[in-house]
Scaffold this active site. Structure first.
Site, PDB file in Angstrom:
ATOM      1  N   MET A   1       5.140  49.022  82.407  1.00  0.00           N
ATOM      2  CA  MET A   1       3.696  49.219  82.218  1.00  0.00           C
ATOM      3  C   MET A   1       2.965  47.877  82.156  1.00  0.00           C
ATOM      4  O   MET A   1       1.964  47.671  82.840  1.00  0.00           O
ATOM      5  CB  MET A   1       3.418  50.007  80.928  1.00  0.00           C
ATOM      6  CG  MET A   1       3.922  51.419  80.915  1.00  0.00           C
ATOM      7  SD  MET A   1       3.414  52.393  82.346  1.00  0.00           S
ATOM      8  CE  MET A   1       1.732  52.787  81.940  1.00  0.00           C
TER       9      MET A   1
ATOM     10  N   ASP B   1       5.868  37.834  77.068  1.00  0.00           N
ATOM     11  CA  ASP B   1       7.034  38.577  76.597  1.00  0.00           C
ATOM     12  C   ASP B   1       7.943  37.569  75.906  1.00  0.00           C
ATOM     13  O   ASP B   1       8.016  36.410  76.306  1.00  0.00           O
ATOM     14  CB  ASP B   1       7.767  39.263  77.751  1.00  0.00           C
ATOM     15  CG  ASP B   1       8.587  40.446  77.256  1.00  0.00           C
ATOM     16  OD1 ASP B   1       8.280  41.583  77.625  1.00  0.00           O
ATOM     17  OD2 ASP B   1       9.531  40.218  76.453  1.00  0.00           O
TER      18      ASP B   1
ATOM     19  N   VAL C   1       3.857  47.063  74.605  1.00  0.00           N
ATOM     20  CA  VAL C   1       5.246  46.907  74.145  1.00  0.00           C
ATOM     21  C   VAL C   1       5.846  48.281  73.879  1.00  0.00           C
ATOM     22  O   VAL C   1       5.198  49.314  74.083  1.00  0.00           O
ATOM     23  CB  VAL C   1       5.328  45.999  72.882  1.00  0.00           C
ATOM     24  CG1 VAL C   1       4.837  44.601  73.215  1.00  0.00           C
ATOM     25  CG2 VAL C   1       4.551  46.578  71.709  1.00  0.00           C
TER      26      VAL C   1
ATOM     27  N   GLU D   1       7.107  51.824  72.767  1.00  0.00           N
ATOM     28  CA  GLU D   1       6.313  52.879  72.113  1.00  0.00           C
ATOM     29  C   GLU D   1       6.933  53.256  70.756  1.00  0.00           C
ATOM     30  O   GLU D   1       7.699  54.219  70.648  1.00  0.00           O
ATOM     31  CB  GLU D   1       6.249  54.092  73.054  1.00  0.00           C
ATOM     32  CG  GLU D   1       5.435  55.270  72.554  1.00  0.00           C
ATOM     33  CD  GLU D   1       3.927  55.121  72.736  1.00  0.00           C
ATOM     34  OE1 GLU D   1       3.464  54.045  73.133  1.00  0.00           O
ATOM     35  OE2 GLU D   1       3.224  56.101  72.440  1.00  0.00           O
TER      36      GLU D   1
ATOM     37  N   LYS E   1       4.719  48.353  67.563  1.00  0.00           N
ATOM     38  CA  LYS E   1       3.336  48.137  68.021  1.00  0.00           C
ATOM     39  C   LYS E   1       2.484  47.571  66.890  1.00  0.00           C
ATOM     40  O   LYS E   1       1.655  46.688  67.114  1.00  0.00           O
ATOM     41  CB  LYS E   1       2.742  49.447  68.549  1.00  0.00           C
ATOM     42  CG  LYS E   1       3.244  49.798  69.963  1.00  0.00           C
ATOM     43  CD  LYS E   1       2.274  50.698  70.679  1.00  0.00           C
ATOM     44  CE  LYS E   1       2.791  51.245  71.989  1.00  0.00           C
ATOM     45  NZ  LYS E   1       2.725  50.337  73.133  1.00  0.00           N
TER      46      LYS E   1
ATOM     47  N   SER F   1       0.813  55.891  74.299  1.00  0.00           N
ATOM     48  CA  SER F   1       0.626  57.216  74.893  1.00  0.00           C
ATOM     49  C   SER F   1       0.494  58.291  73.822  1.00  0.00           C
ATOM     50  O   SER F   1      -0.178  59.291  74.020  1.00  0.00           O
ATOM     51  CB  SER F   1       1.829  57.588  75.756  1.00  0.00           C
ATOM     52  OG  SER F   1       2.106  56.610  76.702  1.00  0.00           O
TER      53      SER F   1
ATOM     54  N   HIS G   1      -5.035  53.787  78.088  1.00  0.00           N
ATOM     55  CA  HIS G   1      -3.816  54.513  78.414  1.00  0.00           C
ATOM     56  C   HIS G   1      -3.657  54.619  79.925  1.00  0.00           C
ATOM     57  O   HIS G   1      -4.280  55.452  80.578  1.00  0.00           O
ATOM     58  CB  HIS G   1      -3.853  55.904  77.753  1.00  0.00           C
ATOM     59  CG  HIS G   1      -2.611  56.678  77.992  1.00  0.00           C
ATOM     60  ND1 HIS G   1      -2.592  58.026  78.239  1.00  0.00           N
ATOM     61  CD2 HIS G   1      -1.320  56.263  78.055  1.00  0.00           C
ATOM     62  CE1 HIS G   1      -1.350  58.412  78.440  1.00  0.00           C
ATOM     63  NE2 HIS G   1      -0.561  57.366  78.339  1.00  0.00           N
TER      64      HIS G   1
END
Ligand code: 3HC
Length: 699
Positions: free
Chosen positions: A313, A332, A389, A391, A396, A418, A439
């Site tokens: 993503m 990252d 990052v 889920e 998060k 999400s 999203h």
């Protein structure tokens, strides 16, 4: 310059209202100014105003020629699509175009902004076309389920040849003035002076009338036309509007022009009244509303975007921002993840270049907009941050807290969650006003939908920034409130569950997938699961198992499939067997046996489902959840929910969306579908006000 109101009779509304068309004289020239904000659509007022103006300039002995020009930001964006749902009030556009051609004095079109559909047809009926270099022209009628209805299929090929006209009419592609000039559509591109002055100079030099409809169609070898026809039919496979457009354009070479024009008009009228055209108009207006925010908040300025997490993503998000020439810093922690992320960014940009969706000239140039860093500290100066990052609430929260203290006080912080509670995440940052949800859907560079999520405390300017970003990167923003799954995933979860209920009652995956594909989804739910992988949903079900109410109906078949190591295409098997390689996947007797054994174990009565029953249960489920989303204020309108299902979940735009489809049914049919969904679901089914939802579609 003298101004004469040319439209006293039919075109002005109440006394004192400005006219849609006015006639201005400048020496021996008449400027016919179309002034019908926002886009000068050719409404009945414009059409009758044009007729009056043409009559006015014809009768004035001091006028030698006329120039039709648009007031405001554009020439004419086309016929007024709002008129298309009912009988068209006279005078119709062909009558106006005939008057232009019959006028003894030359009339030119001076184009800025857009000349689309009926707007370009108006220009094509003129004796010359002059445009600013940044103007665009096109015949987008097929994208609205129709063919051009005012001579586009007959006049365009007389200027461009049949092959090029086939391409333009059947694709609906919009082209710039310079390309149009090369094709013979535009006679002169104005440079170094104003459109008015440039057009006046050009028109004064005209030697007389040049009626395009009277020109002969330029010769082209048969193979060239056949190749263009094949191309058009291939890309518009199965679409009646495309097939009819091909037929109409080809008529230009074989039928007398008046006969071909009459045939074109008849086809246009028939298709205008088709279900597909109604669905596409519904989508057109829904899309225009989608990006509008209540209130006057302005987006915060964004030049650099930070993205945290270089996974599928995050890399996709970085790529679409870079594709729009925004500067991006992708963060990252591990060097290996960053390296893999770089590969994903390059792959997405290469794909976007292939389909012509890069602002830069090449994938390499676009890739130059992305910088890579291994620490969030690198984001101290960015304007908008999107975290993508893993889920997980704890992961998060940690990242967002770090971001909140690192980035500038006026930066917008977005999460790509999400399912997690956005308000809880926002509170953890201590600056919830700056937090919104963005999203995205996978694959990010291909999917048009972007749910822009409004937290309880989101500053309207932060939300406006999310909408701005969506538009800038070519996504369709849909505003959603906070709940599990927002709009799309919440509906999809119920839809999938309903399909699994039917598995337990005797239906098989392929039967259900086929029924859903016939309903309008590009792929059925089991084929989709195999494509995206069964493991993420499995992990989520396991997380929720402890809190699930035992009275809720739960189908365990998917869990058993996962336990067998069948996680979808990536493992060679899931709901279907992919051992034969790529393609649709074969029905696997192992899955059939598992489904039937589980159904017997549950003791549910088994039956053969008719396709309509499967579709009805799913439609009833979707409608009910959509009604709840609307009532809870999570979604703003029925049409926006349809846009979510069309642009994020593969429902055919040619059918409008599930709610649009339901609006074509009787209230009794809709009630029966919702009732069937309720009965099958049992415990926990909350009923929504489906009638109000459907009333919002506004047929
Ligand atoms: N009829 C009625 N309203 C129209 C319209 C049209 N053809 N085109 C645009 N509008 C309205 C929009 O609904 C919107 O209204 P709102 O502000 O009340 O929501 C407003 O004009 C502004 O539109 P956009 O938000 O799309 O503005 P943009 O500046 O982003 O884009 C545009 C302008 C490029 C002209 C874009 O609106 C567009 O592509 N319009 C459609 C063009 C089209 O498809 N024309 C063909 C019509 S069919 C036809 O002409 C048949 C003929 O062959 C007989």
């Amino acid at each position: 310059m003298t101004m004469i109101d040319s439209s006293p009779s039919q075109n002005s509304g109440a006394a004192g209202e400005p006219s849609a068309v006015r006639l201005e004289t400048d020496g021996d020239l008449a400027f016919i100014v179309i002034d019908n904000p926002p886009v000068n659509a050719s409404s009945v007022a414009v059409r009758s105003g044009l007729l009056d103006a043409i009559e006015g300039m014809s009768a004035d002995p001091n006028i030698k020629a006329g120039i039709i020009i648009g007031a405001g930001s554009t020439f004419v964006a086309g016929s007024d699509i709002k008129e298309f749902g009912r009988a068209l009030p006279p005078p119709e556009l062909p009558t106006v175009l005939a008057a232009i051609e019959a006028c003894p004095k030359p009339i030119a079109a001076a184009i800025h902004g857009a000349a689309l559909g009926g707007g370009l047809e108006l220009a094509l009926a003129c004796d010359a076309r002059i445009a600013l270099a940044d103007a665009i022209v096109g015949l987008p009628e097929v994208t609205l389920g129709m063919i051009p209805g005012a001579g586009g299929t007959q006049r365009l090929p007389r200027l461009t040849g049949i092959a090029k006209a086939l391409d333009l009419v059947t694709s609906g592609r919009r082209i710039g003035a310079r390309e149009a000039a090369k094709l013979g559509i535009i006679d002169h591109v104005v440079e170094g002076t104003s459109l008015r002055d440039g057009a006046a100079e050009f028109v004064r030099a005209l030697s007389g009338k040049r009626v395009v409809a009277e020109l002969s169609v330029p010769y082209e070898p048969e193979e060239t036309i056949a190749a263009a026809e094949q191309n058009a039919l291939k890309s518009g496979r199965g679409r009646e509007a495309v097939a009819e457009a091909v037929k109409a354009v080809k008529n230009a070479a074989v039928l007398p022009v008046r006969e071909a024009l009459a045939e074109e008009r008849a086809t246009f009228q028939r298709l205008r009244n088709s279900e597909e055209a109604a669905a596409l108009r519904y989508n057109f207006f829904a899309e225009r509303q989608a990006g509008k925010l209540d209130g006057s908040a302005k987006a915060r300025a964004v030049k650099t975007v930070g993205v945290v997490g270089a996974g599928t993503m995050g890399a996709g998000i970085a790529a679409v921002c870079a594709a729009a020439s925004l500067d991006v810093i992708l963060v990252d922690a591990s060097a290996a993840s960053l390296e893999a992320g770089k590969g994903r960014v390059t792959a997405a940009l290469t794909d976007l270049h292939r389909v012509g969706k890069l602002k830069a000239a090449s994938a390499e140039e676009a890739a130059g907009h992305v910088a890579y860093a291994n620490d969030i500290a690198a984001l101290a100066g960015v304007d908008l941050i999107i975290e993508a990052v893993f889920e997980d609430m704890q992961v998060k929260t940690g990242v967002l807290q770090r971001l909140a203290t690192t980035v500038r006080a006026d930066a917008v912080i977005a999460t790509n969650t999400s399912y997690l509670d956005l308000d809880q995440l926002a509170e953890a940052t201590n600056r919830p006003q700056d937090v919104i949800g963005l999203h995205f859907f996978a694959p990010v560079h291909r999917m048009r939908l972007l749910e822009v999520v409004r937290g309880a405390k989101s500053d309207p300017a932060a939300l406006a920034t999310g909408v701005w970003l969506a538009k800038t990167i070519g996504k369709l923003p849909i505003i959603a409130g906070v709940c599990e799954g927002f709009i799309g995933n919440r509906i999809y979860a119920k839809y999938r569950a309903q399909c699994e209920f039917m598995l337990e009652e005797g239906a098989l995956p392929r039967e259900l997938d086929t029924a859903m594909e016939d309903l309008g989804f590009s792929m059925g739910p089991f084929a989709v699961s195999d494509l995206s992988g069964l493991d993420i949903a499995w992990a989520m079900r396991k997380r929720k198992a402890a809190t699930r109410d035992p009275r809720e109906r739960y189908v365990g078949i998917a869990d058993q499939i996962c336990e067998m190591g069948r996680l979808g295409r990536k493992t060679g098997a899931g709901w279907y067997d992919y051992s034969a390689g790529s393609g649709r996947g074969a029905v696997d007797p192992v899955v059939t046996e598992l489904v039937q054994a589980e159904s017997r174990k549950q003791g549910r009565p088994q039956k053969a489902f008719a396709k309509a029953e499967m579709q009805g249960r799913v439609l009833g489920t979707i409608l009910n959840e959509a009604a709840l989303l609307l009532a809870e204020g999570i979604a703003r309108s029925a049409a926006e929910i349809d846009l979510v299902l069309v642009n994020g979940f593969g429902f055919s735009k040619f059918r409008g969306g599930p709610i649009f489809q339901a609006s074509r049914k009787t209230p009794a049919e809709v009630d029966a579908m919702v009732e069937a969904a309720a009965q099958a679901t049992g415990f926990g089914f909350r009923r929504g006000d489906v009638a109000s939802l459907i009333a919002g579609v506004g047929n």
